[in-house]
Motif scaffolding. Structure first.
Motif, PDB file in Angstrom:
ATOM      1  N   ARG A 242       0.580  -1.270   0.013  1.00 34.60           N
ATOM      2  CA  ARG A 242      -0.215   0.077  -0.021  1.00 34.60           C
ATOM      3  C   ARG A 242       0.866   1.257  -0.171  1.00 34.60           C
ATOM      4  NH1 ARG A 242      -5.733   1.128   1.368  1.00 34.60           N
ATOM      5  NH2 ARG A 242      -5.824   3.233   0.551  1.00 34.60           N
ATOM      6  N   LEU A 243       1.917   1.338   0.787  1.00 27.75           N
ATOM      7  CA  LEU A 243       2.883   2.338   0.980  1.00 27.75           C
ATOM      8  C   LEU A 243       3.432   2.728  -0.556  1.00 27.75           C
ATOM      9  CD1 LEU A 243       4.121   4.778   2.573  1.00 27.75           C
ATOM     10  CD2 LEU A 243       5.885   3.093   3.241  1.00 27.75           C
ATOM     11  N   ALA A 244       3.952   1.553  -1.029  1.00 24.21           N
ATOM     12  CA  ALA A 244       4.632   1.709  -2.422  1.00 24.21           C
ATOM     13  C   ALA A 244       3.744   1.948  -3.353  1.00 24.21           C
ATOM     14  CB  ALA A 244       5.398   0.086  -2.456  1.00 24.21           C
ATOM     15  N   ALA A 245       2.646   1.489  -3.318  1.00 26.35           N
ATOM     16  CA  ALA A 245       1.484   1.872  -4.464  1.00 26.35           C
ATOM     17  C   ALA A 245       1.289   3.397  -4.238  1.00 26.35           C
ATOM     18  CB  ALA A 245       0.314   1.257  -4.125  1.00 26.35           C
ATOM     19  N   SER A 246       1.295   3.816  -3.094  1.00 21.82           N
ATOM     20  CA  SER A 246       0.793   5.294  -2.790  1.00 21.82           C
ATOM     21  C   SER A 246       1.883   6.263  -3.215  1.00 21.82           C
ATOM     22  CB  SER A 246       0.492   5.724  -1.308  1.00 21.82           C
ATOM     23  OG  SER A 246      -0.569   4.884  -0.854  1.00 21.82           O
ATOM     24  N   LEU A 247       3.028   5.807  -3.017  1.00 23.87           N
ATOM     25  CA  LEU A 247       4.411   6.669  -3.370  1.00 23.87           C
ATOM     26  C   LEU A 247       4.733   6.395  -4.924  1.00 23.87           C
ATOM     27  CD1 LEU A 247       6.262   6.416  -0.163  1.00 23.87           C
ATOM     28  CD2 LEU A 247       5.046   8.500  -0.853  1.00 23.87           C
ATOM     29  N   GLY A 248       4.290   5.481  -5.455  1.00 26.74           N
ATOM     30  CA  GLY A 248       4.989   4.883  -6.890  1.00 26.74           C
ATOM     31  C   GLY A 248       6.246   4.419  -6.590  1.00 26.74           C
ATOM     32  N   ALA A 249       6.521   3.607  -5.573  1.00 30.97           N
ATOM     33  CA  ALA A 249       7.794   3.353  -5.196  1.00 30.97           C
ATOM     34  C   ALA A 249       7.928   1.826  -5.250  1.00 30.97           C
ATOM     35  CB  ALA A 249       8.053   3.847  -3.848  1.00 30.97           C
ATOM     36  N   TYR A 250       7.802   1.288  -6.522  1.00 29.75           N
ATOM     37  CA  TYR A 250       7.716  -0.207  -6.801  1.00 29.75           C
ATOM     38  C   TYR A 250       8.358  -0.171  -8.219  1.00 29.75           C
ATOM     39  CZ  TYR A 250       3.517   1.066  -9.154  1.00 29.75           C
ATOM     40  OH  TYR A 250       2.570   1.674  -9.910  1.00 29.75           O
ATOM     41  N   SER A 251       8.640  -1.524  -8.425  1.00 34.07           N
ATOM     42  CA  SER A 251       9.214  -1.933  -9.854  1.00 34.07           C
ATOM     43  C   SER A 251       7.856  -2.521 -10.262  1.00 34.07           C
ATOM     44  CB  SER A 251      10.607  -2.772  -9.683  1.00 34.07           C
ATOM     45  OG  SER A 251      10.362  -3.833  -8.922  1.00 34.07           O
ATOM     46  N   GLU A 252       7.924  -2.320 -11.595  1.00 32.39           N
ATOM     47  CA  GLU A 252       6.782  -2.754 -12.383  1.00 32.39           C
ATOM     48  C   GLU A 252       7.206  -3.883 -13.363  1.00 32.39           C
ATOM     49  OE1 GLU A 252       2.528  -1.592 -14.265  1.00 32.39           O
ATOM     50  OE2 GLU A 252       4.184  -0.204 -14.037  1.00 32.39           O
ATOM     51  N   VAL A 253       6.602  -5.036 -13.144  1.00 32.24           N
ATOM     52  CA  VAL A 253       6.971  -6.265 -14.324  1.00 32.24           C
ATOM     53  C   VAL A 253       5.653  -6.359 -15.051  1.00 32.24           C
ATOM     54  CG1 VAL A 253       7.503  -8.656 -14.348  1.00 32.24           C
ATOM     55  CG2 VAL A 253       8.318  -7.237 -12.330  1.00 32.24           C
ATOM     56  N   LYS A 254       5.587  -6.445 -16.279  1.00 36.72           N
ATOM     57  CA  LYS A 254       4.674  -6.694 -17.311  1.00 36.72           C
ATOM     58  C   LYS A 254       4.769  -8.041 -17.618  1.00 36.72           C
ATOM     59  CE  LYS A 254       4.114  -1.948 -18.284  1.00 36.72           C
ATOM     60  NZ  LYS A 254       2.655  -1.273 -18.197  1.00 36.72           N
ATOM     61  N   VAL A 255       3.667  -8.909 -17.489  1.00 38.74           N
ATOM     62  CA  VAL A 255       3.378 -10.190 -17.890  1.00 38.74           C
ATOM     63  C   VAL A 255       2.203 -10.429 -18.912  1.00 38.74           C
ATOM     64  CG1 VAL A 255       4.672 -11.248 -15.981  1.00 38.74           C
ATOM     65  CG2 VAL A 255       2.268 -10.985 -15.793  1.00 38.74           C
ATOM     66  N   SER A 256       2.045 -11.541 -19.457  1.00 38.20           N
ATOM     67  CA  SER A 256       0.898 -11.754 -20.199  1.00 38.20           C
ATOM     68  C   SER A 256      -0.346 -12.120 -19.252  1.00 38.20           C
ATOM     69  CB  SER A 256       1.015 -12.984 -21.203  1.00 38.20           C
ATOM     70  OG  SER A 256       1.109 -14.154 -20.354  1.00 38.20           O
ATOM     71  N   ASP A 257      -1.585 -12.077 -19.693  1.00 37.06           N
ATOM     72  CA  ASP A 257      -2.713 -12.306 -18.609  1.00 37.06           C
ATOM     73  C   ASP A 257      -2.736 -13.457 -18.472  1.00 37.06           C
ATOM     74  OD1 ASP A 257      -3.735  -9.701 -18.349  1.00 37.06           O
ATOM     75  OD2 ASP A 257      -4.897 -10.111 -20.157  1.00 37.06           O
ATOM     76  N   GLU A 258      -2.159 -14.654 -19.233  1.00 33.94           N
ATOM     77  CA  GLU A 258      -2.074 -16.083 -19.143  1.00 33.94           C
ATOM     78  C   GLU A 258      -0.841 -16.289 -18.017  1.00 33.94           C
ATOM     79  OE1 GLU A 258      -1.943 -14.539 -21.997  1.00 33.94           O
ATOM     80  OE2 GLU A 258      -4.009 -15.271 -22.733  1.00 33.94           O
ATOM     81  N   GLU A 259       0.133 -15.594 -17.933  1.00 33.27           N
ATOM     82  CA  GLU A 259       1.279 -15.798 -16.813  1.00 33.27           C
ATOM     83  C   GLU A 259       0.910 -15.319 -15.658  1.00 33.27           C
ATOM     84  OE1 GLU A 259       5.645 -15.021 -18.582  1.00 33.27           O
ATOM     85  OE2 GLU A 259       4.415 -13.524 -19.339  1.00 33.27           O
ATOM     86  N   LEU A 260      -0.011 -14.086 -15.411  1.00 34.69           N
ATOM     87  CA  LEU A 260      -0.569 -13.573 -14.478  1.00 34.69           C
ATOM     88  C   LEU A 260      -1.857 -14.782 -13.735  1.00 34.69           C
ATOM     89  CD1 LEU A 260      -0.570 -11.370 -12.300  1.00 34.69           C
ATOM     90  CD2 LEU A 260      -2.583 -10.336 -13.614  1.00 34.69           C
TER      91      LEU A 260
END
Length: 132
Positions: A107-125
Motif C-alpha cells: 500500500r505504501l509503495a503503491a501510494s508513493l509509486g515506489a515499486y518496480s513494475e513487471v509486465k506479464v501476459s494475462d495468461e502468466e498472471l
C-alpha cells in the motif's frame, strides 16, 4: 468501517495525492499499525515491492519481499489479502492485526509509486494467481 480504518484510508489517500510522506503521515500510520508499519517501511526502503501487471487487461497484484533470511516473496492485494503466514494467523484467525507488513508495504509503495513494475501476459498472471 472502524475509526482506525477511516483515518488510515484518509492518510493513504493524502499520501497518494501528494506522492510524498510527511512525519504526520508516518506517525498516524505507525500509531494505527504499530511495528508492522515500521517493518513495511523497511521493505519499501529496500525496494522490496514489485507490481506485476497482466497485459492487455492491466490487472495487477503486488509481490512483496519478506524480511527473513530466505527472502521469500509474497503475493499481495494491499487491501484484502496476502499469501504470508502472518496474514492468516494474525489478521484472519486471531484478528490481532488489521493487516500484515506485506500489505502495508504494498500500500505504501503503491501510494508513493515506489515499486518496480513487471509486465506479464494475462495468461502468466493467471498462472501466478492459480498458485495461491
Amino acid at each position: 468501517m472502524s475509526a482506525c480504518n477511516l483515518v488510515a484510508e484518509a492518510t493513504w489517500k493524502e499520501i497518494e495525492s501528494k506522492r510524498s510522506v510527511t512525519d504526520d503521515h508516518l506517525w498516524t500510520l505507525h500509531f494505527i499499525f504499530g511495528k508492522n508499519f515500521e517493518r513495511a517501511t523497511r521493505i519499501v526502503d529496500q525496494r522490496g515491492v514489485k507490481k506485476i501487471s497482466g497485459e492487455p487487461s492491466r490487472r495487477s497484484i503486488f509481490q512483496v519481499m519478506g524480511e527473513s533470511r530466505r527472502k521469500e516473496e509474497y503475493l499481495c492485494f494491499p487491501e484484502n489479502f496476502c499469501s504470508c503466514y502472518s496474514f492468516f494467523y494474525d489478521v484472519v484467525n486471531r484478528t490481532e492485526q488489521l493487516c500484515c507488513k506485506h500489505q502495508l508495504a504494498a500500500r505504501l509503495a503503491a501510494s508513493l509509486g515506489a515499486y518496480s513494475e513487471v509486465k506479464v501476459s494475462d495468461e502468466e498472471l493467471a498462472m501466478l494467481l492459480s498458485k495461491l
